[in-house]
Motif scaffolding. Structure first.
Motif, short mmCIF file in Angstrom:
data_model
loop_
_atom_site.label_atom_id
_atom_site.label_comp_id
_atom_site.label_asym_id
_atom_site.label_seq_id
_atom_site.Cartn_x
_atom_site.Cartn_y
_atom_site.Cartn_z
N VAL A 112 4.07 15.69 -2.85
CA VAL A 112 4.58 15.15 -1.54
C VAL A 112 3.22 15.28 -0.38
CG1 VAL A 112 6.08 15.09 0.46
CG2 VAL A 112 6.81 15.55 -1.85
N ALA A 113 2.59 16.49 -0.34
CA ALA A 113 1.71 16.61 0.79
C ALA A 113 0.60 15.61 0.51
CB ALA A 113 1.18 18.03 0.45
N GLN A 114 0.09 15.20 -0.76
CA GLN A 114 -1.07 14.32 -0.94
C GLN A 114 -0.66 13.11 -0.64
OE1 GLN A 114 -0.73 17.16 -2.86
NE2 GLN A 114 -2.41 18.13 -1.87
N VAL A 115 0.67 12.72 -0.84
CA VAL A 115 1.17 11.37 -0.61
C VAL A 115 1.18 11.12 1.00
CG1 VAL A 115 3.37 9.82 -0.44
CG2 VAL A 115 2.71 11.02 -2.57
N VAL A 116 1.60 12.16 1.80
CA VAL A 116 1.57 11.94 2.95
C VAL A 116 0.07 11.94 3.65
CG1 VAL A 116 2.01 13.53 5.35
CG2 VAL A 116 3.77 13.18 3.46
N GLY A 117 -0.78 12.72 3.15
CA GLY A 117 -2.30 12.76 3.66
C GLY A 117 -2.76 11.29 3.25
N ALA A 118 -2.48 10.77 2.24
CA ALA A 118 -3.28 9.54 1.85
C ALA A 118 -2.44 8.55 2.69
CB ALA A 118 -2.92 9.23 0.39
N GLY A 119 -1.22 8.46 2.70
CA GLY A 119 -0.59 7.37 3.58
C GLY A 119 -0.85 7.42 4.82
N TYR A 120 -0.79 8.26 5.55
CA TYR A 120 -1.11 8.41 7.17
C TYR A 120 -2.48 8.30 7.51
CZ TYR A 120 3.92 9.26 7.79
OH TYR A 120 5.40 9.10 8.28
N ALA A 139 0.79 -1.25 -0.16
CA ALA A 139 -0.14 -0.10 -0.09
C ALA A 139 0.96 1.14 0.26
CB ALA A 139 -0.77 0.20 1.26
N GLY A 140 1.99 1.28 0.85
CA GLY A 140 2.84 2.34 0.90
C GLY A 140 3.50 2.65 -0.53
N VAL A 141 3.90 1.38 -1.01
CA VAL A 141 4.56 1.76 -2.22
C VAL A 141 3.69 2.12 -3.41
CG1 VAL A 141 5.79 0.65 -4.05
CG2 VAL A 141 6.40 -0.12 -1.76
N ILE A 165 2.20 2.66 6.60
CA ILE A 165 1.73 2.78 5.26
C ILE A 165 2.47 4.11 5.03
CG2 ILE A 165 0.09 3.18 3.50
CD1 ILE A 165 -1.75 1.13 5.06
N GLY A 166 1.96 5.19 5.80
CA GLY A 166 2.58 6.55 5.75
C GLY A 166 4.05 6.65 5.50
N ASP A 167 4.71 6.13 6.32
CA ASP A 167 6.23 6.24 6.45
C ASP A 167 6.71 5.38 5.10
OD1 ASP A 167 6.30 7.04 8.70
OD2 ASP A 167 6.99 5.20 10.12
N THR A 168 6.18 4.21 4.65
CA THR A 168 6.74 3.61 3.60
C THR A 168 6.44 4.53 2.32
OG1 THR A 168 6.30 1.56 4.29
CG2 THR A 168 6.44 1.56 2.05
N ALA A 169 5.43 4.96 2.37
CA ALA A 169 4.81 5.94 1.10
C ALA A 169 5.57 7.26 0.95
CB ALA A 169 3.30 6.30 1.09
N THR A 170 6.06 7.67 2.18
CA THR A 170 6.84 8.99 1.86
C THR A 170 8.40 8.70 1.51
OG1 THR A 170 5.77 9.89 4.20
CG2 THR A 170 7.88 10.66 3.56
N VAL A 171 8.97 7.38 2.04
CA VAL A 171 10.24 7.13 1.67
C VAL A 171 10.36 6.82 -0.01
CG1 VAL A 171 12.01 5.52 1.82
CG2 VAL A 171 10.91 6.22 3.48
N VAL A 172 9.08 6.16 -0.36
CA VAL A 172 8.96 5.78 -1.96
C VAL A 172 8.64 7.07 -2.61
CG1 VAL A 172 7.76 4.75 -3.74
CG2 VAL A 172 8.24 3.44 -1.51
N LYS A 173 8.18 8.10 -2.36
CA LYS A 173 8.09 9.37 -2.76
C LYS A 173 9.32 10.18 -3.02
CE LYS A 173 5.96 12.75 -4.62
NZ LYS A 173 5.40 12.54 -6.16
N LEU A 174 10.25 9.91 -2.10
CA LEU A 174 11.46 10.52 -2.04
C LEU A 174 12.20 9.93 -3.10
CD1 LEU A 174 12.10 11.03 1.84
CD2 LEU A 174 11.75 12.67 0.03
N ILE A 175 12.01 8.65 -3.17
CA ILE A 175 12.94 7.91 -4.34
C ILE A 175 12.46 8.35 -5.55
CG2 ILE A 175 13.17 5.55 -5.62
CD1 ILE A 175 12.83 4.41 -2.70
N ARG A 176 11.23 8.52 -5.74
CA ARG A 176 10.78 9.30 -7.05
C ARG A 176 11.49 10.71 -7.31
NH1 ARG A 176 4.50 9.30 -6.83
NH2 ARG A 176 4.58 10.27 -8.88
N ILE A 177 11.61 11.60 -6.09
CA ILE A 177 12.20 13.01 -6.28
C ILE A 177 13.62 12.72 -6.51
CG2 ILE A 177 12.68 14.92 -4.88
CD1 ILE A 177 10.15 14.69 -3.10
N ALA A 178 14.13 11.76 -6.20
CA ALA A 178 15.77 11.60 -6.67
C ALA A 178 15.80 11.24 -7.82
CB ALA A 178 16.18 10.29 -6.00
N MET A 179 14.65 10.79 -8.65
CA MET A 179 14.77 10.43 -10.13
C MET A 179 14.89 11.87 -10.90
SD MET A 179 14.85 7.55 -10.88
CE MET A 179 14.18 7.23 -12.93
N LEU A 180 14.41 12.96 -10.10
CA LEU A 180 14.52 14.33 -10.78
C LEU A 180 15.90 14.87 -11.43
CD1 LEU A 180 12.52 16.87 -11.37
CD2 LEU A 180 13.32 17.69 -9.18
#
Length: 331
Positions: free
Chosen positions: A197-205, A186-188, A211-226
């Motif tokens: 990011v804000a909506q990822v945090v809102g949905a995850g937590y 679910a987090g992934v 789920i919120g913790d996992t979703a946030t880290v996966v989102k950060l991996i996406r940001i790294a793709m920038l």
């Protein structure tokens, strides 16, 4: 710098910068009160004040906010990422993010061309969808070459991803429950599909802390793709002969180098939690200020001429990304 020079620069840029900051403060206040995307409020408030970007005292400062402050905000996004956060999840989520980002952007560029758009619009909207919403749209716009309608395309992309991200924050947790994903899956899924990011945090937590913790880290991996996507955008700019200045830009613009440097520094423990929080907050403020300034530079009537096809493209990108990530989770 002598005092006279400083006064000259302040007199030239301060009015427009202050106007952009006021828009950012108002947008942040409204977003907090109504629980809506702050970037969307910044855009709308900026467009309502677009008369300031006409010839006058505010124009130079607005131009500076839309470019220089934007690049600073993108650079500071690097404070949000560490290699330790990525390693904690293992290789599967990282591979999933890389595949989903690459496939979504490449397909978006091909579909954009098939629909009669400039392929750069596909890169812009696909990058915003696949990476980190409005922040990615602004970062890619800063790296892409000038072309007719670029600013209008950027604003439309920011509006689109902000709206779709809000819808996803509400709908995707329902999908998680409906298909029976476990907390890690679910987090992934949430972190790999929701745009901002804000909506990822809102949905995850809203589902659970895990789920919120996992979703946030996966989102950060996406940001790294920038970073690699910005490099690709700059390579396109160089191939087409240069940027707005008419000169060929460096392969790695300074804000991309700073982004990478801060991410590495944070991974090595060189950035304290307090500095990381400060850098992340400052990045957010810079991006809000920049999008407000960008809104001031556009006329609302120009956005009404985009037609239905860009809407269909961005909606299709969002749905495709969600289906792709779900499919990769089940492999």
């Amino acid at each position: 710098m002598n005092i006279d020079r400083f006064r000259t620069l302040a007199g030239r840029y301060l009015p427009g910068l202050l106007a952009s900051v006021v828009v950012a403060i108002a947008a942040r206040s409204l977003a907090s009160q109504y629980q809506a995307p702050v970037m969307l409020f910044a855009l709308l408030l900026g467009m309502a004040m677009n008369f300031l970007s006409a010839e006058g005292a505010c124009k130079p400062g607005i131009e500076l906010a839309a470019r220089g402050v934007l690049r600073l905000g993108v650079a500071l996004l690097g404070t949000r990422i560490t290699l330790e956060q990525i390693a904690a999840l293992g290789w599967h989520p990282v591979l999933l993010v890389v595949i989903s980002v690459v496939v979504t952007i490449v397909l978006s560029m091909l579909v954009a061309r098939a629909m009669g758009f400039n392929m750069l619009f596909g890169l812009l909207s696909g990058g915003a969808t696949a990476i980190c919403g409005a922040s990615a749209a602004l970062a890619l716009a800063a790296a892409l070459p000038a072309h007719p309608g670029k600013e209008r395309a950027t604003l439309f992309t920011v509006i689109g991803v902000s709206a779709l991200s809000t819808v996803a924050m509400i709908v995707y947790p329902m999908i998680v429950r409906a298909v029976g994903l476990d907390p890690i899956q679910a987090g992934v899924f949430l972190g790999g599909t929701i745009h901002d990011v804000a909506q990822v945090v809102g949905a995850g937590y809203s589902l659970s802390h895990e789920i919120g913790d996992t979703a946030t880290v996966v989102k950060l991996i996406r940001i790294a793709m920038l970073l690699p996507v910005i490099v690709c955008a700059v390579m396109i700019t160089r191939a087409q002969g240069g940027h707005e200045s008419g000169q060929r830009p460096p392969l790695l613009p300074w804000f991309a180098v700073a982004f990478l440097g801060l991410a590495v520094l944070g991974s090595l423990g060189g950035i304290t939690p307090a500095l990381q929080k400060f850098g992340s907050g400052l990045s957010t403020w810079c991006l809000i200020t920049a999008i407000g300034a960008l809104g001031m530079k556009i006329q609302l009537k120009e956005l009404t001429t985009v037609g239905i096809k860009p809407v269909v493209l961005m909606l299709g990108q969002t749905v495709f990304l969600a289906v792709l990530v779900l499919g990769l989770l089940w492999l």
